[in-house]
Every structure is written in C-alpha cells, then in structure tokens.
Design a protein around this motif. Structure first.
Motif, PDB file in Angstrom:
ATOM      1  N   ALA A 104       0.816  -1.222   0.000  1.00 19.86           N
ATOM      2  CA  ALA A 104       0.000   0.000   0.000  1.00 19.86           C
ATOM      3  C   ALA A 104       0.848   1.270   0.000  1.00 19.86           C
ATOM      4  N   PHE A 105       2.155   1.134   0.190  1.00 17.51           N
ATOM      5  CA  PHE A 105       3.009   2.320   0.322  1.00 17.51           C
ATOM      6  C   PHE A 105       2.913   3.243  -0.895  1.00 17.51           C
ATOM      7  N   GLY A 106       2.965   2.674  -2.093  1.00 18.62           N
ATOM      8  CA  GLY A 106       2.901   3.475  -3.316  1.00 18.62           C
ATOM      9  C   GLY A 106       1.589   4.217  -3.472  1.00 18.62           C
ATOM     10  N   PRO A 107       0.445   3.523  -3.423  1.00 16.00           N
ATOM     11  CA  PRO A 107      -0.841   4.225  -3.542  1.00 16.00           C
ATOM     12  C   PRO A 107      -1.044   5.289  -2.464  1.00 16.00           C
ATOM     13  N   ARG A 108      -0.562   5.019  -1.247  1.00 15.71           N
ATOM     14  CA  ARG A 108      -0.692   6.032  -0.189  1.00 15.71           C
ATOM     15  C   ARG A 108       0.161   7.260  -0.493  1.00 15.71           C
ATOM     16  N   SER A 109       1.343   7.026  -1.087  1.00 19.14           N
ATOM     17  CA  SER A 109       2.204   8.156  -1.455  1.00 19.14           C
ATOM     18  C   SER A 109       1.531   9.032  -2.510  1.00 19.14           C
ATOM     19  N   GLN A 110       0.650   8.417  -3.325  1.00 17.97           N
ATOM     20  CA  GLN A 110      -0.085   9.170  -4.346  1.00 17.97           C
ATOM     21  C   GLN A 110      -1.345   9.830  -3.784  1.00 17.97           C
ATOM     22  N   ARG A 111      -1.562   9.624  -2.474  1.00 22.22           N
ATOM     23  CA  ARG A 111      -2.713  10.206  -1.774  1.00 22.22           C
ATOM     24  C   ARG A 111      -4.048   9.770  -2.396  1.00 22.22           C
ATOM     25  N   LEU A 155       3.642  -3.672  -8.895  1.00 19.03           N
ATOM     26  CA  LEU A 155       2.485  -3.805  -9.784  1.00 19.03           C
ATOM     27  C   LEU A 155       1.294  -2.959  -9.346  1.00 19.03           C
ATOM     28  N   VAL A 156       1.195  -2.660  -8.049  1.00 21.70           N
ATOM     29  CA  VAL A 156      -0.017  -2.029  -7.526  1.00 21.70           C
ATOM     30  C   VAL A 156      -0.259  -0.658  -8.136  1.00 21.70           C
ATOM     31  N   ASN A 157       0.786   0.010  -8.610  1.00 19.29           N
ATOM     32  CA  ASN A 157       0.626   1.333  -9.225  1.00 19.29           C
ATOM     33  C   ASN A 157       0.323   1.259 -10.719  1.00 19.29           C
ATOM     34  N   ALA A 158       0.097   0.036 -11.236  1.00 17.91           N
ATOM     35  CA  ALA A 158      -0.272  -0.175 -12.639  1.00 17.91           C
ATOM     36  C   ALA A 158       0.695   0.494 -13.603  1.00 17.91           C
ATOM     37  N   PRO A 159       1.983   0.164 -13.541  1.00 14.53           N
ATOM     38  CA  PRO A 159       2.946   0.762 -14.475  1.00 14.53           C
ATOM     39  C   PRO A 159       2.749   0.220 -15.886  1.00 14.53           C
ATOM     40  N   ALA A 160       3.281   0.939 -16.854  1.00 12.25           N
ATOM     41  CA  ALA A 160       3.245   0.452 -18.242  1.00 12.25           C
ATOM     42  C   ALA A 160       4.220  -0.699 -18.435  1.00 12.25           C
ATOM     43  N   GLU A 182       6.029 -18.689 -11.566  1.00  8.02           N
ATOM     44  CA  GLU A 182       5.189 -17.652 -10.971  1.00  8.02           C
ATOM     45  C   GLU A 182       5.321 -16.328 -11.722  1.00  8.02           C
ATOM     46  N   LEU A 183       6.543 -15.969 -12.088  1.00  9.04           N
ATOM     47  CA  LEU A 183       6.758 -14.732 -12.845  1.00  9.04           C
ATOM     48  C   LEU A 183       5.973 -14.742 -14.146  1.00  9.04           C
ATOM     49  N   LYS A 184       6.046 -15.860 -14.864  1.00 12.72           N
ATOM     50  CA  LYS A 184       5.356 -15.956 -16.153  1.00 12.72           C
ATOM     51  C   LYS A 184       3.846 -15.903 -15.953  1.00 12.72           C
ATOM     52  N   ARG A 185       3.356 -16.600 -14.922  1.00 13.94           N
ATOM     53  CA  ARG A 185       1.915 -16.574 -14.649  1.00 13.94           C
ATOM     54  C   ARG A 185       1.449 -15.156 -14.328  1.00 13.94           C
ATOM     55  N   ILE A 186       2.185 -14.472 -13.465  1.00 19.69           N
ATOM     56  CA  ILE A 186       1.804 -13.120 -13.071  1.00 19.69           C
ATOM     57  C   ILE A 186       1.820 -12.180 -14.270  1.00 19.69           C
ATOM     58  N   GLN A 187       2.846 -12.296 -15.105  1.00 18.36           N
ATOM     59  CA  GLN A 187       2.932 -11.426 -16.271  1.00 18.36           C
ATOM     60  C   GLN A 187       1.756 -11.648 -17.224  1.00 18.36           C
ATOM     61  N   ARG A 188       1.393 -12.906 -17.434  1.00 21.49           N
ATOM     62  CA  ARG A 188       0.256 -13.195 -18.312  1.00 21.49           C
ATOM     63  C   ARG A 188      -1.039 -12.664 -17.708  1.00 21.49           C
ATOM     64  N   GLU A 189      -1.170 -12.779 -16.381  1.00 17.95           N
ATOM     65  CA  GLU A 189      -2.409 -12.373 -15.730  1.00 17.95           C
ATOM     66  C   GLU A 189      -2.586 -10.853 -15.744  1.00 17.95           C
ATOM     67  N   VAL A 190      -1.513 -10.107 -15.481  1.00 11.33           N
ATOM     68  CA  VAL A 190      -1.646  -8.648 -15.448  1.00 11.33           C
ATOM     69  C   VAL A 190      -1.517  -8.037 -16.836  1.00 11.33           C
ATOM     70  N   GLY A 191      -0.840  -8.738 -17.759  1.00  7.38           N
ATOM     71  CA  GLY A 191      -0.799  -8.317 -19.155  1.00  7.38           C
ATOM     72  C   GLY A 191       0.071  -7.120 -19.468  1.00  7.38           C
ATOM     73  N   ILE A 192       0.973  -6.744 -18.555  1.00 13.82           N
ATOM     74  CA  ILE A 192       1.842  -5.602 -18.838  1.00 13.82           C
ATOM     75  C   ILE A 192       3.219  -6.093 -19.287  1.00 13.82           C
TER      76      ILE A 192
END
Length: 339
Positions: A104-111, A155-160, A182-192
């Motif tokens: 949550a640190f990133g989203p909180r920093s973005q207020r 990933l939580v900040n939805a980067p490109a 796990e890396l490959k699964r996560i990448q396919r799931e988030v699609g970035i």
C-alpha cells in the motif's frame, strides 16, 4: 534490430550511450519492446544489462540518444515521472511494515482514497497469491514470498512496464525454478510489459517472448529464444545461449555451429549425406536423463555431445575412439566477426 511483433512499443531506446570514464556502460543501443511482451536482457556481468535498466528507470542519464516510454521522449525525466517500476534484486522491502502496508506504500504516497487503496492492494495480493499473508512482516516470509511482495508493490501502481533486475538471483535453484513459473503466470495475468535483466540463460530462454544478448555494452542480437538458440548471429551469442561445437568452415576462417544434441556418436562411419569426424572420448558426465560426452579430434578440435543413455553406444568409456556424425542441415554458419 528486430521489431516487436504487432503491439505498440512501450519502451524504445534510440542510439543510447552511457560511459563511465573510459568504460562503456552501453554503446549506441537501440531496442523496441512491445506492450504485453516478456522481454529479457541477457549477458555476462559488466555487459551493460543493469545500466540499461537504470537508464530506462531514470536512475542514470544517457550521454547521447533518446529514451521513449509509451511514445513520449522521457530521456531527461526523473524516475517518479516515468510509467515504469523497478524491482530490485534485494527486494528493498520495509522490514517494519506488514505485507499489506508494503504494497500500500505506493498508492498512499499518491494520496489515493482509502477505498481505492484497499481495492488495488487486495487485487494485487490476489494476483501474487499472498492474500492470506497480508499481516505478516517480511522476516516472517520465505525468499519466494518476499519476492512476490516486491512484485506486488511494483504492480499495484499499474505501471506500463515492470523492470526486473536479476530478481531470482538470491533464491536457491529449486525455488528459482518455481518462481520462474510464478513470474510468467503473473505477467500473463496482469498483461503488462516485463523487462527482465539476467545472466541466467535458462531463465531468459524459458520466460521470454523475445530477448536481447548484450556483450561489452553493445547489442549482439535480438529475437525469440528459439531464433537465437538455433540461428545465432555470432559465436558470442551461440556460446552464451548454450553448449556449442564451433567447427572450422573452409579456408576463409568461417565457423559453423553444431549444438551438442545434434551430434551423434557411433562406431560406424557417416552414411551418405552425413558428415563426420573421428574422435576420442575424454570425459563422460552423467546428468540424469542425459550424458555429456567430451571428445578430442585428431586435429585437436574439441567436441561435446549430449544424448540420452539409450542413444549412446553401449558401454561407452573414456579413451574409446568412435565417429561423431551429423546432418549438415542441423548446423548453422555464423557471421564472420567485423574486422
């Protein structure tokens, strides 16, 4: 330079150079990486991989060239103005914060609103399969779980694009194999776009849609794992991507690649259409499903053969002399190095 297949480019380097005194970090590097691609930078230590990642992230500035992210020239933009996140090799988690609060640190920093923070963190922890461990501290997690927290925080900040600097290097071999999946699964799931830096060829070959091999700060070749393994442009790429027999070709100093798994050992000479060399067995290395055989030819040429136990001549021993045979179609002529 090979272009990415179809999708719009997320990361583009245009003739980027960065030197450190007399040493070249990267030299005239041009790359295009597409949206949704799993792309790897592969090469030995000191070849410019991490420098390239830091240039893209904004932690280093190029002395020449341009860096475009999502089509915008962000060569001079600071790290927090770039639509990418970097996952460090040591994870860089906050030890006093829980898994939830680390993510949550990133989203909180973005207020952001608290409801939006809860939604983002909850979804991201589900993706990395850590929802049940949300209240634990980093020291209560395994290395693989800490790695997934670091991924979730990025990933939580939805980067490109997600930039990964040797993310599995600190893990033991078994856990590293698990985390590759796990890396490959996560990448396919988030699609970035994932951009991975590694010196581990097995990691790059198994994970990548495309990869680039770097050598002494310069780009050697870009392509799919199969393209680079089967048809490398140079001896540098051929040998870095796996065991390689480099056979002299003609009087002009050419070199032909023959992968060890394409070489067959036999008591009988080559048949019509085949090529062959007489060689003596120097070493036998049992590797479970396969055996690696190292051989020496009469002209002092060294060869390697890799075959299943069933595929090798019966009772093969060190010191035995036999034929090394291959189909010419299984070999590949490398480009001559530049003068």
């Amino acid at each position: 330079m090979a272009d990415p297949p179809g999708a719009a480019e997320v990361i583009a380097l245009r003739q980027v150079s960065r030197r450190f005194g007399e040493m070249a970090g990267v030299e005239a590097l041009s790359l295009s990486i597409a949206a949704g691609e799993f792309f790897s930078l592969l090469g030995p230590s000191g070849c410019g991989k991490t420098t390239t990642l830091r240039l893209i992230a904004g932690f280093e500035r190029p002395q020449s060239g341009r860096i475009l992210l999502q089509g915008r020239d962000l060569t001079d933009a600071p790290p927090h103005r770039r639509p990418v996140n970097l996952v460090f090799q040591n994870y860089a988690l906050f030890p006093h914060l829980s898994v939830w609060d680390n993510v949550a640190f990133g989203p909180r920093s973005q207020r952001l609103a608290e409801a939006e923070i809860r939604r983002r963190v909850g979804q991201t922890l589900e993706v990395v399969r850590l929802s049940e461990l949300a209240r634990r501290r980093p020291h209560q997690l395994s290395g693989g779980q800490q790695q997934r927290v670091a991924l979730a925080r990025a990933l939580v900040n939805a980067p490109a694009a997600l930039l990964l600097d040797e993310p599995l290097a600190a893990l033991d071999p078994d856990l590293r194999r698990t985390m590759r999946s796990e890396l490959k699964r996560i990448q396919r799931e988030v699609g970035i776009t994932f951009l991975l830096v590694t010196h581990d060829r097995e990691e790059a070959l198994s994970l990548s849609d495309r990869l680039a091999v770097l050598h002494q700060g310069r780009l050697e070749q870009v392509g799919s794992p199969r393209q680079l393994y089967d048809r490398p442009r140079s001896a540098v790429v051929a040998t870095f991507l796996g065991a390689a027999n480099l056979l002299p070709e003609g009087l002009a100093g050419g070199v032909r690649l023959l992968r060890p798994e394409r070489l067959r050992l036999s008591a009988n000479p080559p048949e019509a259409g085949e090529r062959g060399l007489r060689a003596r067995v120097r070493e036998l290395a049992f590797q479970g499903a396969t055996v690696e055989v190292r051989l020496r030819c009469a002209d002092d040429l060294s060869l390697i053969a890799i075959d299943t136990t069933a595929g090798l001549p019966e009772h093969l021993r060190v010191g035995e002399e036999l034929w090394c045979r291959w189909d010419p179609a299984d070999s590949h002529l490398l480009e001559s190095p530049s003068p």
